[in-house]
Design a protein around this motif. Structure first.
Motif, PDB file in Angstrom:
ATOM      1  N   VAL A   1      -0.289  11.706  58.042  1.00  0.00           N
ATOM      2  CA  VAL A   1      -0.661  13.040  58.523  1.00  0.00           C
ATOM      3  C   VAL A   1      -1.105  12.936  59.975  1.00  0.00           C
ATOM      4  O   VAL A   1      -1.924  12.082  60.314  1.00  0.00           O
ATOM      5  CB  VAL A   1      -1.821  13.630  57.684  1.00  0.00           C
ATOM      6  N   SER A   2      -0.571  13.787  60.829  1.00  0.00           N
ATOM      7  CA  SER A   2      -1.016  13.793  62.224  1.00  0.00           C
ATOM      8  C   SER A   2      -0.625  15.114  62.865  1.00  0.00           C
ATOM      9  O   SER A   2      -0.192  16.050  62.182  1.00  0.00           O
ATOM     10  CB  SER A   2      -0.426  12.598  62.987  1.00  0.00           C
ATOM     11  N   GLY A   3      -0.784  15.163  64.211  1.00  0.00           N
ATOM     12  CA  GLY A   3      -0.640  16.436  64.891  1.00  0.00           C
ATOM     13  C   GLY A   3       0.501  16.556  65.873  1.00  0.00           C
ATOM     14  O   GLY A   3       0.522  17.485  66.678  1.00  0.00           O
ATOM     15  N   LEU A   4       1.440  15.582  65.836  1.00  0.00           N
ATOM     16  CA  LEU A   4       2.645  15.641  66.681  1.00  0.00           C
ATOM     17  C   LEU A   4       2.357  15.513  68.176  1.00  0.00           C
ATOM     18  O   LEU A   4       3.259  15.655  68.994  1.00  0.00           O
ATOM     19  CB  LEU A   4       3.423  16.949  66.438  1.00  0.00           C
ATOM     20  N   ALA A   5       1.105  15.240  68.546  1.00  0.00           N
ATOM     21  CA  ALA A   5       0.779  15.115  69.967  1.00  0.00           C
ATOM     22  C   ALA A   5       1.482  13.906  70.574  1.00  0.00           C
ATOM     23  O   ALA A   5       1.812  12.940  69.878  1.00  0.00           O
ATOM     24  CB  ALA A   5      -0.729  14.983  70.157  1.00  0.00           C
ATOM     25  N   VAL A   6       1.693  13.946  71.866  1.00  0.00           N
ATOM     26  CA  VAL A   6       2.278  12.816  72.575  1.00  0.00           C
ATOM     27  C   VAL A   6       1.357  11.609  72.410  1.00  0.00           C
ATOM     28  O   VAL A   6       0.133  11.735  72.417  1.00  0.00           O
ATOM     29  CB  VAL A   6       2.435  13.157  74.073  1.00  0.00           C
ATOM     30  N   GLY A   7       1.927  10.437  72.239  1.00  0.00           N
ATOM     31  CA  GLY A   7       1.124   9.231  72.113  1.00  0.00           C
ATOM     32  C   GLY A   7       1.058   8.736  70.683  1.00  0.00           C
ATOM     33  O   GLY A   7       2.064   8.723  69.968  1.00  0.00           O
ATOM     34  N   ILE A   8      -0.131   8.338  70.246  1.00  0.00           N
ATOM     35  CA  ILE A   8      -0.317   7.733  68.925  1.00  0.00           C
ATOM     36  C   ILE A   8       0.161   8.659  67.810  1.00  0.00           C
ATOM     37  O   ILE A   8       0.814   8.218  66.857  1.00  0.00           O
ATOM     38  CB  ILE A   8      -1.800   7.371  68.697  1.00  0.00           C
ATOM     39  N   ASP A   9      -0.142   9.961  67.923  1.00  0.00           N
ATOM     40  CA  ASP A   9       0.187  10.901  66.841  1.00  0.00           C
ATOM     41  C   ASP A   9       1.688  10.951  66.572  1.00  0.00           C
ATOM     42  O   ASP A   9       2.142  10.760  65.435  1.00  0.00           O
ATOM     43  CB  ASP A   9      -0.326  12.312  67.176  1.00  0.00           C
ATOM     44  N   SER A  10       2.468  11.234  67.600  1.00  0.00           N
ATOM     45  CA  SER A  10       3.916  11.353  67.401  1.00  0.00           C
ATOM     46  C   SER A  10       4.534  10.017  67.012  1.00  0.00           C
ATOM     47  O   SER A  10       5.444   9.960  66.176  1.00  0.00           O
ATOM     48  CB  SER A  10       4.591  11.918  68.657  1.00  0.00           C
ATOM     49  N   LEU A  11       4.023   8.918  67.584  1.00  0.00           N
ATOM     50  CA  LEU A  11       4.557   7.603  67.231  1.00  0.00           C
ATOM     51  C   LEU A  11       4.290   7.283  65.765  1.00  0.00           C
ATOM     52  O   LEU A  11       5.132   6.688  65.081  1.00  0.00           O
ATOM     53  CB  LEU A  11       3.946   6.523  68.130  1.00  0.00           C
ATOM     54  N   SER A  12       3.134   7.689  65.259  1.00  0.00           N
ATOM     55  CA  SER A  12       2.827   7.436  63.845  1.00  0.00           C
ATOM     56  C   SER A  12       3.815   8.146  62.936  1.00  0.00           C
ATOM     57  O   SER A  12       4.239   7.599  61.907  1.00  0.00           O
ATOM     58  CB  SER A  12       1.393   7.873  63.523  1.00  0.00           C
TER      59      SER A  12
ATOM     60  N   THR B   1      -1.973   2.690  74.981  1.00  0.00           N
ATOM     61  CA  THR B   1      -1.557   1.459  75.639  1.00  0.00           C
ATOM     62  C   THR B   1      -0.481   0.764  74.815  1.00  0.00           C
ATOM     63  O   THR B   1      -0.174   1.163  73.687  1.00  0.00           O
ATOM     64  CB  THR B   1      -2.753   0.510  75.795  1.00  0.00           C
ATOM     65  N   THR B   2       0.060  -0.312  75.357  1.00  0.00           N
ATOM     66  CA  THR B   2       1.016  -1.132  74.611  1.00  0.00           C
ATOM     67  C   THR B   2       0.369  -1.665  73.337  1.00  0.00           C
ATOM     68  O   THR B   2       0.994  -1.717  72.274  1.00  0.00           O
ATOM     69  CB  THR B   2       1.507  -2.302  75.475  1.00  0.00           C
ATOM     70  N   TYR B   3      -0.910  -2.043  73.432  1.00  0.00           N
ATOM     71  CA  TYR B   3      -1.647  -2.507  72.256  1.00  0.00           C
ATOM     72  C   TYR B   3      -1.681  -1.422  71.181  1.00  0.00           C
ATOM     73  O   TYR B   3      -1.457  -1.696  69.993  1.00  0.00           O
ATOM     74  CB  TYR B   3      -3.070  -2.886  72.666  1.00  0.00           C
ATOM     75  N   GLY B   4      -1.962  -0.184  71.595  1.00  0.00           N
ATOM     76  CA  GLY B   4      -2.011   0.910  70.637  1.00  0.00           C
ATOM     77  C   GLY B   4      -0.665   1.149  69.970  1.00  0.00           C
ATOM     78  O   GLY B   4      -0.586   1.335  68.749  1.00  0.00           O
ATOM     79  N   LYS B   5       0.396   1.128  70.748  1.00  0.00           N
ATOM     80  CA  LYS B   5       1.743   1.346  70.202  1.00  0.00           C
ATOM     81  C   LYS B   5       2.122   0.237  69.224  1.00  0.00           C
ATOM     82  O   LYS B   5       2.650   0.503  68.140  1.00  0.00           O
ATOM     83  CB  LYS B   5       2.760   1.414  71.339  1.00  0.00           C
ATOM     84  N   ASP B   6       1.856  -1.003  69.620  1.00  0.00           N
ATOM     85  CA  ASP B   6       2.180  -2.134  68.740  1.00  0.00           C
ATOM     86  C   ASP B   6       1.382  -2.067  67.444  1.00  0.00           C
ATOM     87  O   ASP B   6       1.881  -2.390  66.361  1.00  0.00           O
ATOM     88  CB  ASP B   6       1.888  -3.462  69.448  1.00  0.00           C
ATOM     89  N   THR B   7       0.128  -1.627  67.555  1.00  0.00           N
ATOM     90  CA  THR B   7      -0.733  -1.517  66.385  1.00  0.00           C
ATOM     91  C   THR B   7      -0.217  -0.463  65.415  1.00  0.00           C
ATOM     92  O   THR B   7      -0.181  -0.677  64.196  1.00  0.00           O
ATOM     93  CB  THR B   7      -2.173  -1.176  66.808  1.00  0.00           C
ATOM     94  N   VAL B   8       0.203   0.683  65.938  1.00  0.00           N
ATOM     95  CA  VAL B   8       0.773   1.730  65.087  1.00  0.00           C
ATOM     96  C   VAL B   8       1.974   1.193  64.313  1.00  0.00           C
ATOM     97  O   VAL B   8       2.092   1.374  63.093  1.00  0.00           O
ATOM     98  CB  VAL B   8       1.204   2.951  65.933  1.00  0.00           C
ATOM     99  N   ARG B   9       2.868   0.533  65.019  1.00  0.00           N
ATOM    100  CA  ARG B   9       4.088   0.014  64.373  1.00  0.00           C
ATOM    101  C   ARG B   9       3.746  -1.003  63.296  1.00  0.00           C
ATOM    102  O   ARG B   9       4.306  -0.961  62.185  1.00  0.00           O
ATOM    103  CB  ARG B   9       5.020  -0.607  65.419  1.00  0.00           C
ATOM    104  N   LYS B  10       2.831  -1.914  63.602  1.00  0.00           N
ATOM    105  CA  LYS B  10       2.482  -2.961  62.643  1.00  0.00           C
ATOM    106  C   LYS B  10       1.790  -2.386  61.404  1.00  0.00           C
ATOM    107  O   LYS B  10       2.153  -2.718  60.267  1.00  0.00           O
ATOM    108  CB  LYS B  10       1.573  -3.995  63.308  1.00  0.00           C
ATOM    109  N   LEU B  11       0.815  -1.513  61.604  1.00  0.00           N
ATOM    110  CA  LEU B  11       0.034  -1.010  60.481  1.00  0.00           C
ATOM    111  C   LEU B  11       0.836  -0.075  59.588  1.00  0.00           C
ATOM    112  O   LEU B  11       0.809  -0.201  58.359  1.00  0.00           O
ATOM    113  CB  LEU B  11      -1.229  -0.302  60.990  1.00  0.00           C
ATOM    114  N   ILE B  12       1.531   0.875  60.170  1.00  0.00           N
ATOM    115  CA  ILE B  12       2.254   1.845  59.346  1.00  0.00           C
ATOM    116  C   ILE B  12       3.468   1.208  58.675  1.00  0.00           C
ATOM    117  O   ILE B  12       3.789   1.521  57.523  1.00  0.00           O
ATOM    118  CB  ILE B  12       2.638   3.081  60.182  1.00  0.00           C
ATOM    119  N   SER B  13       4.127   0.295  59.362  1.00  0.00           N
ATOM    120  CA  SER B  13       5.260  -0.402  58.738  1.00  0.00           C
ATOM    121  C   SER B  13       4.822  -1.172  57.499  1.00  0.00           C
ATOM    122  O   SER B  13       5.584  -1.320  56.540  1.00  0.00           O
ATOM    123  CB  SER B  13       5.907  -1.367  59.746  1.00  0.00           C
ATOM    124  N   ALA B  14       3.573  -1.653  57.509  1.00  0.00           N
ATOM    125  CA  ALA B  14       3.056  -2.422  56.378  1.00  0.00           C
ATOM    126  C   ALA B  14       2.810  -1.557  55.134  1.00  0.00           C
ATOM    127  O   ALA B  14       2.590  -2.092  54.047  1.00  0.00           O
ATOM    128  CB  ALA B  14       1.759  -3.120  56.777  1.00  0.00           C
TER     129      ALA B  14
END
Length: 231
Positions: free
Chosen positions: A73-84, A51-64
């Motif tokens: 570390v992740s699996g390149l899958a579409v969604g949270i993994d690739s965005l991370s 969701t938009t919440y999930g995408k925003d959360t990834v950006r906020k947490l990893i940017s920090a």
């Protein structure tokens, strides 16, 4: 078309953390370079239908996490993994990616992440697979890949997961390997938060800001520059 320059890791050249898991890999194919030896590995996994919440959360947490010796570390899958992976690259963090297939441009899965895979290598990160280069993704390759994602990491951060999802397989494997499981709480009405909320109920560490992750990974935090919570 992307061309991967592969090396083979065997025996003592396989990362120590992966040699110590149940059913350790006998051989790994790697494109690119492993992070420096003092790097802390953090698995970040989540829903493909984020969701938009999930995408925003990834950006906020990893940017920090910028500026810390952390590899995402992740699996390149579409969604949270690739965005991370994308946010990690933008922030100058190391990236270690485990595709659900062999590392070959002909079978690479997901094919939509080929350009991202190329960027990871260009930025000094790496792709790792225990499958022969021309092995296509199949139902059995993903749990095998997930055990490596969990096994190489010091902790697993779960960002959005439905009650029954492949993401939770990685969380269970992390628990089995005595790794810390971190989970982002979410809206109790959202199907994508049912899995993460249940993990927290079961004892996972709730994550509401980047500082929570850094503390879980053992970094000392400057309390005067405490980060703002997601909520």
């Amino acid at each position: 078309m992307v061309k991967f320059d592969l090396k083979i890791l065997e025996k003592n050249t396989i990362p120590k953390s992966l040699r110590e898991i149940p059913q350790p890999p006998k051989k790994l194919y790697i494109a690119g370079s492993l992070p420096k030896s003092d790097t802390v590995y953090l698995a970040v996994v989540g829903s493909r239908k984020c969701t938009t919440y999930g995408k925003d959360t990834v950006r906020k947490l990893i940017s920090a996490l910028r500026g810390y010796p952390i590899a995402i570390v992740s699996g390149l899958a579409v969604g949270i993994d690739s965005l991370s992976h994308e946010v990690a690259l933008e922030g100058g963090l190391s990236v270690v990616a485990f595709p659900g297939s062999g590392i070959s441009e002909k079978v690479f899965f997901p094919p939509s992440s080929l350009k991202l895979a190329e960027r990871i290598i260009e930025k000094g990160g790496c792709l790792i697979s225990e499958f022969e280069p021309d092995t296509k993704a199949a139902y059995y390759t993903f749990p095998m890949r997930n055990r490596l994602v969990a096994g190489i990491s010091s902790a697993a951060l779960i960002i959005e997961a439905e009650e029954k999802s492949g993401t939770l397989i990685t969380a269970r494997m992390a628990l089995d390997y005595n790794k810390e499981v971190l989970a982002v709480p979410g809206n109790i009405s959202s199907p994508n938060s049912k899995g993460t909320n249940k993990l927290i109920q079961a004892g996972a560490t709730p994550i509401t800001c980047g500082e929570d992750i850094l503390e879980a990974l053992g970094f000392k935090i400057d309390k005067e520059s405490k980060q703002e919570s997601l909520f």
